[in-house]
Scaffold this active site. Structure first.
Site, PDB file in Angstrom:
ATOM      1  N   ASP A 168      -0.476 -12.799  23.368  1.00 41.28           N
ATOM      2  CA  ASP A 168      -1.227 -12.648  22.120  1.00 41.28           C
ATOM      3  C   ASP A 168      -1.581 -14.045  21.623  1.00 41.28           C
ATOM      4  OD1 ASP A 168      -2.310 -11.218  19.828  1.00 41.28           O
ATOM      5  OD2 ASP A 168      -0.640 -12.035  18.684  1.00 41.28           O
ATOM      6  N   SER A 169      -2.415 -14.103  20.591  1.00 43.40           N
ATOM      7  CA  SER A 169      -2.777 -15.395  20.009  1.00 43.40           C
ATOM      8  C   SER A 169      -1.651 -15.970  19.165  1.00 43.40           C
ATOM      9  CB  SER A 169      -4.033 -15.243  19.144  1.00 43.40           C
ATOM     10  OG  SER A 169      -3.770 -14.378  18.063  1.00 43.40           O
TER      11      SER A 169
ATOM     12  N   TYR B 228      -7.779 -16.079  17.511  1.00 43.38           N
ATOM     13  CA  TYR B 228      -8.794 -15.869  18.548  1.00 43.38           C
ATOM     14  C   TYR B 228     -10.082 -15.270  17.981  1.00 43.38           C
ATOM     15  CZ  TYR B 228      -5.700 -16.576  22.657  1.00 43.38           C
ATOM     16  OH  TYR B 228      -4.890 -17.093  23.639  1.00 43.38           O
ATOM     17  N   GLY B 229      -9.980 -14.521  16.899  1.00 41.77           N
ATOM     18  CA  GLY B 229     -11.107 -13.742  16.389  1.00 41.77           C
ATOM     19  C   GLY B 229     -12.430 -14.480  16.249  1.00 41.77           C
TER      20      GLY B 229
ATOM     21  N   CYS C  74      -3.287  -8.189  22.412  1.00 40.73           N
ATOM     22  CA  CYS C  74      -4.228  -8.820  21.476  1.00 40.73           C
ATOM     23  C   CYS C  74      -5.545  -8.068  21.601  1.00 40.73           C
ATOM     24  CB  CYS C  74      -4.415 -10.291  21.842  1.00 40.73           C
ATOM     25  SG  CYS C  74      -5.753 -11.122  20.950  1.00 40.73           S
ATOM     26  N   ASN C  75      -6.037  -7.544  20.493  1.00 42.71           N
ATOM     27  CA  ASN C  75      -7.273  -6.761  20.530  1.00 42.71           C
ATOM     28  C   ASN C  75      -8.472  -7.608  20.925  1.00 42.71           C
ATOM     29  OD1 ASN C  75      -6.987  -3.780  19.177  1.00 42.71           O
ATOM     30  ND2 ASN C  75      -5.406  -5.175  18.446  1.00 42.71           N
ATOM     31  N   THR C  76      -8.545  -8.826  20.402  1.00 43.33           N
ATOM     32  CA  THR C  76      -9.688  -9.687  20.720  1.00 43.33           C
ATOM     33  C   THR C  76      -9.717 -10.004  22.210  1.00 43.33           C
ATOM     34  OG1 THR C  76      -9.573 -10.672  18.510  1.00 43.33           O
ATOM     35  CG2 THR C  76     -10.858 -11.848  20.177  1.00 43.33           C
TER      36      THR C  76
ATOM     37  N   GLU D 188       0.674 -14.803  10.030  1.00 41.23           N
ATOM     38  CA  GLU D 188       1.179 -15.986  10.737  1.00 41.23           C
ATOM     39  C   GLU D 188       1.873 -16.966   9.789  1.00 41.23           C
ATOM     40  OE1 GLU D 188       1.289 -16.896  13.921  1.00 41.23           O
ATOM     41  OE2 GLU D 188       0.166 -15.245  14.834  1.00 41.23           O
TER      42      GLU D 188
ATOM     43  N   CYS E  86      -5.743  -4.846  15.273  1.00 40.06           N
ATOM     44  CA  CYS E  86      -5.234  -6.180  15.601  1.00 40.06           C
ATOM     45  C   CYS E  86      -3.724  -6.036  15.606  1.00 40.06           C
ATOM     46  CB  CYS E  86      -5.673  -7.207  14.552  1.00 40.06           C
ATOM     47  SG  CYS E  86      -4.900  -8.830  14.754  1.00 40.06           S
ATOM     48  N   THR E  87      -3.062  -6.571  16.615  1.00 42.40           N
ATOM     49  CA  THR E  87      -1.611  -6.344  16.722  1.00 42.40           C
ATOM     50  C   THR E  87      -0.827  -7.061  15.621  1.00 42.40           C
ATOM     51  OG1 THR E  87      -1.580  -8.064  18.446  1.00 42.40           O
ATOM     52  CG2 THR E  87      -1.519  -5.763  19.170  1.00 42.40           C
ATOM     53  N   HIS E  88      -1.475  -7.941  14.871  1.00 42.42           N
ATOM     54  CA  HIS E  88      -0.810  -8.532  13.700  1.00 42.42           C
ATOM     55  C   HIS E  88      -0.669  -7.508  12.565  1.00 42.42           C
ATOM     56  CE1 HIS E  88      -1.911 -12.352  15.622  1.00 42.42           C
ATOM     57  NE2 HIS E  88      -1.116 -12.969  14.785  1.00 42.42           N
TER      58      HIS E  88
END
Length: 266
Positions: free
Chosen positions: A11-12, A43-44, A74-76, A153, A185-187
């Site tokens: 992931d980012s 990343y978005g 990570c979706n992006t 984050e 988004c996994t966040h």
């Protein structure tokens, strides 16, 4: 002694830990190796080709860690290059978009589904395409929420500003009358309480991390790669930036002390 192979995740930043948490619950005997690209997050807003390159580099690194599967948590990164990752590596590689889309289709009653994600994920229309492939009659409304990643984050979810940002982003989706909202988004599952509070109890939140963990289990079982013997595995965590903030957020989210190590891939 029999070698134990791990599930690799990327992931980012800390967002993919939502998938780690789901796999811990569903597959407690599996060992995981996690890479958070904290030096390059988010990343978005980045160019899709750039994100694709980051992901390919991380998967190459993960392959040095005796892995049997990669989850692009990570979706992006999933949206911009999942098919290419699958072509370049000879192990099962799954993303988080199709599992989330399938779960949303199953849950919606009024066929109005919302998607929140990064700018890159929303721009790709990946969720809309996946949902329409399953059920063309479903209306999909997407909203980019770029500041959500930074709130997670930087551990700012308890602030007044976080609530104001959430209301601002989510108001248009409430006005559309959606009954299902994909946390694209996994966040975002890390801030699901705030999102649910804003959207109200009548809207079902879809956690793509949970759906992805179930897909991972099905593939591992099908390919007879599941680790079914009880073992006390120590997961490994790597980041591309400093470890302090990652360790604090990861320890809080996973309810255990996490110590990540910095790896420079450049």
């Amino acid at each position: 002694m029999e070698k134990i192979y791990s599930i690799g995740l990327l992931d980012s930043g800390v967002g993919g830990l939502t998938v780690v948490k789901e796999i811990n619950e569903l597959l407690p005997n599996e060992r995981m190796v996690y890479f958070g690209d904290t030096a390059k997050m988010p990343y978005g807003p980045r160019d899709p080709e750039e994100v694709k390159g980051f992901a390919l580099d991380i998967i190459e690194f993960l392959q040095t860690q005796d892995i049997k599967m990669v989850i692009v948590a990570c979706n992006t990164a999933t949206a911009v290059g999942l098919d290419q990752y699958k072509k370049e590596f000879d192990i099962p590689i799954i993303g988080v978009i199709n599992p989330g889309a399938q779960a949303a289709v199953q849950k919606t009653k009024n066929k109005k589904v919302g998607v929140i994600g990064t700018e890159g994920t929303v721009k790709s229309k990946a969720y809309e395409k996946a949902i329409k492939t399953i059920d063309p009659k479903i209306e999909v409304y997407s909203q980019a929420c770029p500041l959500f990643v930074l709130l997670v984050e930087n551990n700012l979810l308890e602030t007044k500003e976080a609530k104001e940002v959430a209301h601002s982003y989510l108001r248009p989706l409430k006005e559309k009358g959606i009954d299902t909202l994909i946390l694209g988004c996994t966040h975002y599952p890390i801030m699901s309480e705030l999102i649910q509070e804003v959207m109200g109890p009548e809207v079902t939140l879809v956690n793509s991390a949970e759906a992805t963990a179930h897909l991972a289990k099905a593939i591992l079982e099908e390919q007879e790669l599941i680790q079914d013997q009880e073992k006390d595995h120590a997961h490994r965590y790597f980041v591309s930036g400093k470890t302090n903030t990652f360790n604090a957020t990861a320890s809080k989210w996973l309810n255990k002390k996490i110590k990540a190590y910095t790896v420079l891939l450049d």
